[in-house]
Enzyme design. Structure first.
Site, mmCIF file in Angstrom:
data_model
loop_
_atom_site.group_PDB
_atom_site.id
_atom_site.type_symbol
_atom_site.label_atom_id
_atom_site.label_comp_id
_atom_site.label_asym_id
_atom_site.label_seq_id
_atom_site.Cartn_x
_atom_site.Cartn_y
_atom_site.Cartn_z
ATOM 1 N N SER A 169 -54.956 -57.929 -50.776
ATOM 2 C CA SER A 169 -55.458 -57.736 -49.412
ATOM 3 C C SER A 169 -56.785 -58.462 -49.273
ATOM 4 O O SER A 169 -57.291 -59.047 -50.228
ATOM 5 C CB SER A 169 -55.638 -56.248 -49.131
ATOM 6 N N LYS A 170 -57.336 -58.362 -48.095
ATOM 7 C CA LYS A 170 -58.617 -59.006 -47.770
ATOM 8 C C LYS A 170 -59.701 -58.744 -48.821
ATOM 9 O O LYS A 170 -60.562 -59.580 -49.065
ATOM 10 C CB LYS A 170 -59.117 -58.481 -46.416
#
Ligand code: GLU
Length: 469
Positions: A238-239
């Site tokens: 994820s980010k």
């Protein structure tokens, strides 16, 4: 005759093109190209609220940048009638039934199941209704309630699901739009897809889709569910782990072939080989060498792979790729200077890992208004080094040519005359010429800058020392 391979990549255009999605696309694309098959790009945009035109364009643009072409392109929103036609056929054949339950009733049903600790699926109350009602309805498929469904996965072998976990899922909503599982199956049937290669987050959908295939009277295609990409902390990428979109990597100065190489190697291998060109991948890629253990995304390794690919390219090839990054650095390099730029690139290439880094590192060749790195300047731009820089300046002016060898000889003379080490004159010169303490061999840098510019920079550094800044 062996069957022609037909595969598809089916992104939902609800956001950017994620590198995990790209990896799935690559498995499909290289498999198709390896087999001389067909690669289909199918935009799954039936979720009208979340799908955007921007996202579709970003996916297509990403594909173009990566050099991934497609043989057929579809958008699910343009295929509504097909889904309705298939659903009506199943209704005629009594494999699906009309369900009139309202959202409130379904909510109520879920709550009751929860309270009674039963699975929250549909209880089948409309299944045996004989006469149609004059009310809006959805279509639900009759799912088996007993037994099990076995999915043969090319990578995982047989995977068994208990049918008691399936419920009568909706295939067509009351507004006549298909549900995700139904549209996927109808499309895979219509598009004669032979291999469904997708992320294992879809594995749980596969028994539901299997049910739809069988209702339609079709054998399901081959399935290959590839593992998800995880961050180095073993959590889903994820980010938090850094850049996750293809576009971000493009803007960070990665080469498409490097991103392809790195991502396809996450889960696929060919002996110990690490670096592959797209042409090699076309020759070598096969599903038999794809593993199922989760793939760990390591940004450092990606940077390394990128550096390998950059160093395979000639400086001339790099020039057009470098241009946007050069502009970002605020540098203007006239076209007539391209020969010179080629030499500058050749000088710095080995030390640069991305196009962005390379563009950043060439800046001192085109701008002289830089400041000096503080620590280096304290150490090397001093009253003690000033006479050496002055001497160097004199020697440079007296040289008949300004080649790296001639520059080197000038340095050596000072070393001899002053009885000092090379570093005691080379580092001051490096700071003067580049503003920093690290660069390719200083003799090459100065020769590339040219005599006039070098002398100006030495003068600037001498004034800096004199002004005591
Ligand atoms: N549209 C789905 C997704 O983006 C993929 C469906 C499939 O590959 O079967 O996750």
């Amino acid at each position: 005759m062996t069957q022609e391979v037909r595969v598809r990549f089916a992104p939902s255009p609800t956001g950017f093109l994620h590198i995990g999605g790209l990896r799935t696309a690559l498995f499909n694309w290289f498999f198709a190209r390896h087999c001389g098959g067909t690669f289909i790009l199918r935009i799954e945009d039936t979720d009208r609220e979340r799908s955007t035109e921007d996202s579709i364009q970003e996916i297509l643009e990403g594909f173009r940048w990566l050099g991934l072409d497609w043989d057929e392109l579809y958008r699910q929103t343009e295929r509504q009638e097909i889904y309705v036609r298939y659903a009506e056929r199943l209704l005629d054949e009594q494999k699906v039934y009309r369900c009139y339950c309202t959202p409130e009733e379904l909510q109520e049903m879920r709550k009751r199941a929860e309270a009674e600790k039963r699975p929250p699926g549909y209880d089948g109350r409309c299944r045996d209704r004989k006469e149609p009602l004059a009310l809006p309805f959805a279509l639900r498929i009759k799912a088996p309630r007993e037994g099990s469904t076995v999915i043969k996965d090319l990578l995982r072998g047989p995977v068994t699901f208990e049918n008691s976990q399936l419920d009568d899922l909706i295939i067509l909503r009351s507004d006549k739009t298909p549900t995700y599982n139904f549209a996927v199956v109808v499309d895979d049937v219509e598009m004669r897809v032979t291999h469904v290669i997708r992320g294992d987050d879809h594995l749980a959908n596969t028994p539901r889709q299997d049910l739809i295939y069988r209702a339609l009277g079709w054998e399901p295609p081959e399935f290959a569910h590839v593992s998800m990409i995880l961050g180095t902390d073993k959590k889903r990428l994820s980010k938090r782990h850094g850049a996750t979109s293809v576009q971000e990597y493009r803007h960070l100065g990665f080469l498409p072939e490097a991103l392809i190489n790195y991502l396809i190697r996450l889960g696929w291998s060919h002996g110990d080989q690490e670096i592959f060109s797209p042409a090699e991948l076309k020759k070598l890629f096969g599903l038999d060498s794809v593993g199922t253990s989760p793939a760990i995304f390591d940004p450092e390794k990606l940077v390394w792979v990128n550096a390998q690919h950059m160093n395979r390219l000639s400086p001339q090839t790099l020039i057009p790729l470098l241009k946007p990054f050069v502009a970002e650095e605020g540098l203007k390099i006239p076209e007539e200077d391209e020969n010179h730029l080629t030499r500058v690139i050749a000088c710095l290439l080995e030390r640069s890992r991305t196009l962005k880094e390379l563009a950043h590192s060439i800046r001192y060749f085109y701008r002289s208004d830089f400041g000096y790195e503080e620590k280096g300047a304290k150490k090397f731009l001093t009253a003690e080094t000033r006479p050496r820089l002055q001497k160097l300046r004199q020697k440079f002016l007296a040289l008949t040519e300004f080649s790296p060898e001639a520059v080197h000889a000038a340095f050596q003379e000072i070393v001899q005359e002053e009885g000092i080490k090379l570093i005691s004159v080379a580092q001051p010169a490096r700071l003067a010429a580049t503003g920093g303490t690290v660069s390719p061999p200083i003799t090459e840098v100065l020769s590339l800058l040219g005599r006039e510019e070098t002398v100006n920079r030495l003068d600037r550094a001498i004034s800096h020392i004199e002004s005591g800044d």
